[in-house]
Write a protein that holds these residues in place. Structure first.
Motif, PDB file in Angstrom:
ATOM      1  N   MET A 185      -9.022   2.142  -2.257  1.00  0.00           N
ATOM      2  CA  MET A 185      -9.293   0.862  -2.922  1.00  0.00           C
ATOM      3  C   MET A 185      -8.491   0.747  -4.220  1.00  0.00           C
ATOM      4  O   MET A 185      -8.924   0.088  -5.171  1.00  0.00           O
ATOM      5  CB  MET A 185     -10.799   0.715  -3.231  1.00  0.00           C
ATOM      6  CG  MET A 185     -11.300  -0.715  -3.328  1.00  0.00           C
ATOM      7  SD  MET A 185     -12.970  -0.786  -4.007  1.00  0.00           S
ATOM      8  CE  MET A 185     -13.910  -1.305  -2.596  1.00  0.00           C
ATOM      9  N   CYS A 186      -7.340   1.374  -4.248  1.00  0.00           N
ATOM     10  CA  CYS A 186      -6.516   1.382  -5.462  1.00  0.00           C
ATOM     11  C   CYS A 186      -7.385   1.563  -6.703  1.00  0.00           C
ATOM     12  O   CYS A 186      -7.341   0.761  -7.652  1.00  0.00           O
ATOM     13  CB  CYS A 186      -5.691   0.099  -5.568  1.00  0.00           C
ATOM     14  SG  CYS A 186      -4.354   0.021  -4.393  1.00  0.00           S
ATOM     15  N   PRO A 242      -6.298  -4.632  -6.147  1.00  0.00           N
ATOM     16  CA  PRO A 242      -5.633  -3.610  -5.337  1.00  0.00           C
ATOM     17  C   PRO A 242      -4.260  -4.135  -4.895  1.00  0.00           C
ATOM     18  O   PRO A 242      -4.081  -5.355  -4.774  1.00  0.00           O
ATOM     19  CB  PRO A 242      -6.554  -3.448  -4.133  1.00  0.00           C
ATOM     20  CG  PRO A 242      -7.862  -4.016  -4.546  1.00  0.00           C
ATOM     21  CD  PRO A 242      -7.573  -5.068  -5.560  1.00  0.00           C
ATOM     22  N   CYS A 261       0.835  -1.203   0.000  1.00  0.00           N
ATOM     23  CA  CYS A 261       0.000   0.000   0.000  1.00  0.00           C
ATOM     24  C   CYS A 261       0.870   1.254   0.000  1.00  0.00           C
ATOM     25  O   CYS A 261       0.639   2.196  -0.767  1.00  0.00           O
ATOM     26  CB  CYS A 261      -0.913  -0.001   1.213  1.00  0.00           C
ATOM     27  SG  CYS A 261      -1.919   1.479   1.379  1.00  0.00           S
TER      28      CYS A 261
END
Ligand code: SF4
Ligand code: SF4
Ligand code: SF4
Lengths: 395, 255
Positions: free
Chosen positions: B124-125, B135, B23
């Motif tokens: 949520m990409c 994601p 992330c």
């Protein structure tokens, strides 16, 4: 001789205090706009709204409630004898709203975008409603107060236009205030699981509205007491005592409703839990509602200048505590962090209050806020028309 | 594109922190901690892995089906996209922070130190998912503890798992109905409150609470307007009658 020196010194002392507060306030605001909110506030991700929202905005708007309350009394219920204090009250409300906007500009993370609410609509948001109420009602207050300025500069044509729309203006002002006062309570409807149950209620908008009317009445008393002291305008007292009666009605309704709400939602037992929330709840209720209702129900106290003033102060104190309880106390338990305003947050708050007092004084000294001849007051007191006056003058 | 969702199976999570690192990399977020298990959500960290006793719990924005943040923002800076991601547009935001105050999961984080502060949280990409990719965190997860796909499918898998292994799972899918449902679903071996989840949330979506109040405005305004006019007319009439009497008396005196 002695008196003269005293008179000179007393304002000087307050002037120094005011100057210190203003300087420190400006410095804090400078820090805010160079280092961001983190530099001056104790706000954090778990406690995004602090003293500036709780006091400067919630209390500021509430204290301005005297404006619409008195307008309703004078123009809608046509109780004209209150007219002599309508200008100072409207001035207070107007300044109150201007300061609320100033506070917003300091508190908002992106103040330059404040106007976005005009073109980017989300009518599902209570904050959207709040934003529009602030904008519209400030405009209304500006128009309501404008005759004072126009009179000073003898702009007769404009005066005539404004006077012509007084009643619709007042009606719009009352509606907007109703929406605004209650919507500040409605802001918190969205946090049912975060807020302490002693304060969370589906009736929060009504509680905010009723207590705003209560504090509006208290502000009328408070202001006319102070202005009678400061500006030697004595005529208001007899009228103002009546306002005390209405406080009894409004605040006892409020009290009953709040307790009914607790009873109906099975929350009575919470009143006896040993916790800081319980104590602050009782403090707010006893100080701000029970004591003043009892005091004002006694004619002797109500008809006594000091008694009336002290009772009004109780209502105002309780009101401030209520708003701070809703915005800070009731949310601390859930967020697991204890928030206490930083020294800068407190200074900025004092700065705004001081600024308000200074502007009020300047306005009173330079504009015909209180200036009304005996005859003109008679016009409003009794039912003599302007024409009568002219006839008299002609003689 | 269909509504998407995460399925996070706490029984499968080993606390490796691969999702956390992925992330950070995907969203160009600076390093904030050496140990993913000790970090917390912030404007620079969209997801964390918390250790709760023997278990590891990922946390991030729930991407609610009826997001509170979307409903409360005065200028509509938050939107719920078709695929389910809840996105934020800084060019609209005023910085009132109502979204933070209102979010039932305490998710949005603020850039408190910035002069142009933004609200930050998991997105949520969105760009990856839009193009059909997973994601970053779901792609990085080595154990399958973080799954991603159509929400309906995820619900199916979740239902199947708790039905087939009643001993392994606590019988509840967190996020299926909480505050009207969310796009992040959790499975847990133990009751959710033991892992720090807020289990007191109602099934109703929170925006309904304010909707009731807001929908009263039009009638309040019209009824109020009528009442005010009525009162004005009544009391004014009273005064006028009094005035007429007064004038009459004056005239009589004059005569
Ligand atoms: S978890 Fe909070 S921030 Fe995320 S979508 Fe729901 S309300 Fe919005
Ligand atoms: S801080 Fe920004 S995104 Fe959040 S509610 Fe306010 S305007 Fe909307
Ligand atoms: S990558 Fe998967 S297994 Fe590793 S911490 Fe994240 S969810 Fe757990």
């Amino acid at each position: 001789m002695n008196i003269h020196i005293k008179r000179l010194l007393r304002p000087t002392f307050w002037k120094i205090v005011a100057a210190i507060i203003l300087t420190l306030g400006l410095y804090s605001i400078y820090l805010r706009f160079t280092g961001g909110l983190a530099a001056v506030t104790n706000l954090n991700d778990h406690f995004p709204w602090g003293l500036w929202i709780g006091f400067d905005i919630l209390c500021g708007v509430g204290m301005a409630a005297g404006g619409f309350t008195l307008c309703a009394i004078v123009y809608i219920f046509n109780i004209k004898k209150f007219k002599p204090i309508i200008r100072p009250t409207i001035l207070t409300a107007f300044l109150g709203y201007l300061l609320v906007i100033l506070a917003l500009l300091i508190d908002l993370g992106r103040p330059w975008a404040i106007w976005h609410a005009i073109i980017m609509w989300n009518p599902r948001s209570v904050m959207f409603e709040v934003a529009w109420c602030v904008m519209l009602y400030t405009t209304v207050l500006f128009l309501e107060f404008s005759p004072v300025v126009l009179e000073k500069f003898r702009a007769e044509k404009l005066l005539k236009i404004i006077r012509g729309i007084t009643i619709p203006l007042v009606a719009i002002g009352i509606l907007l205030s109703t929406l605004h006062q209650s919507s500040l309570g409605a802001l918190y409807l969205i946090v049912p699981t975060k807020m302490h149950p002693l304060w969370y209620s589906i009736n929060l908008p009504w509680f905010f509205y009723l207590s705003a009317i209560g504090v509006g009445c208290a502000m009328i008393i408070f202001e006319s007491y102070l202005s009678s002291k400061a500006f030697k305008k004595n005529l208001e007292f007899e009228l103002v005592s009546d306002v005390g009666k209405w406080i009894v009605v409004v605040m006892s309704t409020y009290l009953t409703w709040r307790f009914m709400d607790l009873i109906l939602n099975d929350k009575l037992s919470l009143l006896f839990v040993d916790s800081i929330e319980t104590y602050l709840f009782w403090l707010e209720i006893v100080l701000g509602a029970i004591i003043p209702v009892i005091l004002l129900a006694i004619p002797k106290i109500r008809l006594n200048r000091a008694g009336l003033f002290v009772s009004a102060c109780f209502v105002i104190g309780g009101f401030l505590l209520n708003r701070l309880n809703v915005s800070v106390t009731s949310l601390q338990g859930f967020s697991h962090v204890s928030y206490f305003p930083s020294i800068y947050e407190i200074i900025v708050t004092l700065f705004l209050v001081t600024l308000g007092v200074i502007i009020f004084n300047l306005a009173v000294q330079n504009l015909p806020v209180y200036e009304k001849t005996e005859e003109q007051i008679l016009v409003e007191f009794e039912i003599i028309t302007d024409d009568d006056l002219k006839v008299q003058e002609a003689k | 594109m269909n509504r998407k969702a995460f399925l996070i199976d706490i029984t499968e999570c080993v606390g490796c922190g691969a999702c956390y690192e992925a992330c950070k990399e995907q969203n160009h977020l600076p390093q904030t901690s050496d140990d993913p298990l000790r970090d917390f959500l912030s404007d620079k960290t969209y997801t964390i892995v918390e250790q709760r006793g023997d278990y590891f719990v990922r946390r991030m924005c729930q991407h609610c089906e009826e997001p509170t943040c979307v409903s409360v923002c005065p200028v509509g800076a938050f939107t719920k996209t078709e695929i389910g991601a809840v996105l934020y547009d800084e060019s609209k935001c005023l910085g009132c922070r109502y979204c933070m105050q209102a979010c039932p999961f305490q998710i949005p984080r603020y850039e408190w130190g910035s002069l142009t502060p933004r609200v930050q949280k998991c997105i949520m990409c969105f760009d990856r998912v839009k193009e059909g990719n997973l994601p970053a965190c779901a792609e990085a997860c080595p154990t399958g503890a973080t799954l991603f796909g159509d929400r309906n499918e995820m619900i199916e898998i979740a239902r199947q798992r708790i039905a087939e292994n009643p001993d392994k799972y606590y019988q509840h899918i967190y996020g299926l109905e909480e505050v009207g449902g969310t796009s992040v679903l959790y499975l847990s071996p133990v009751p959710f409150e033991e892992l720090g989840f807020n289990t007191k949330l109602l099934k109703t979506a929170l925006p309904n609470f304010t909707h009731d109040a807001l929908s009263k405005i039009p009638s309040l305004v019209s009824v109020g307007g009528v009442l005010l006019t009525g009162f004005y007319w009544l009391t004014n009439r009273k005064n006028e009658i009094a005035k007429e009497k007064f004038e009459q008396q004056k005239n009589q005196r004059g005569n």
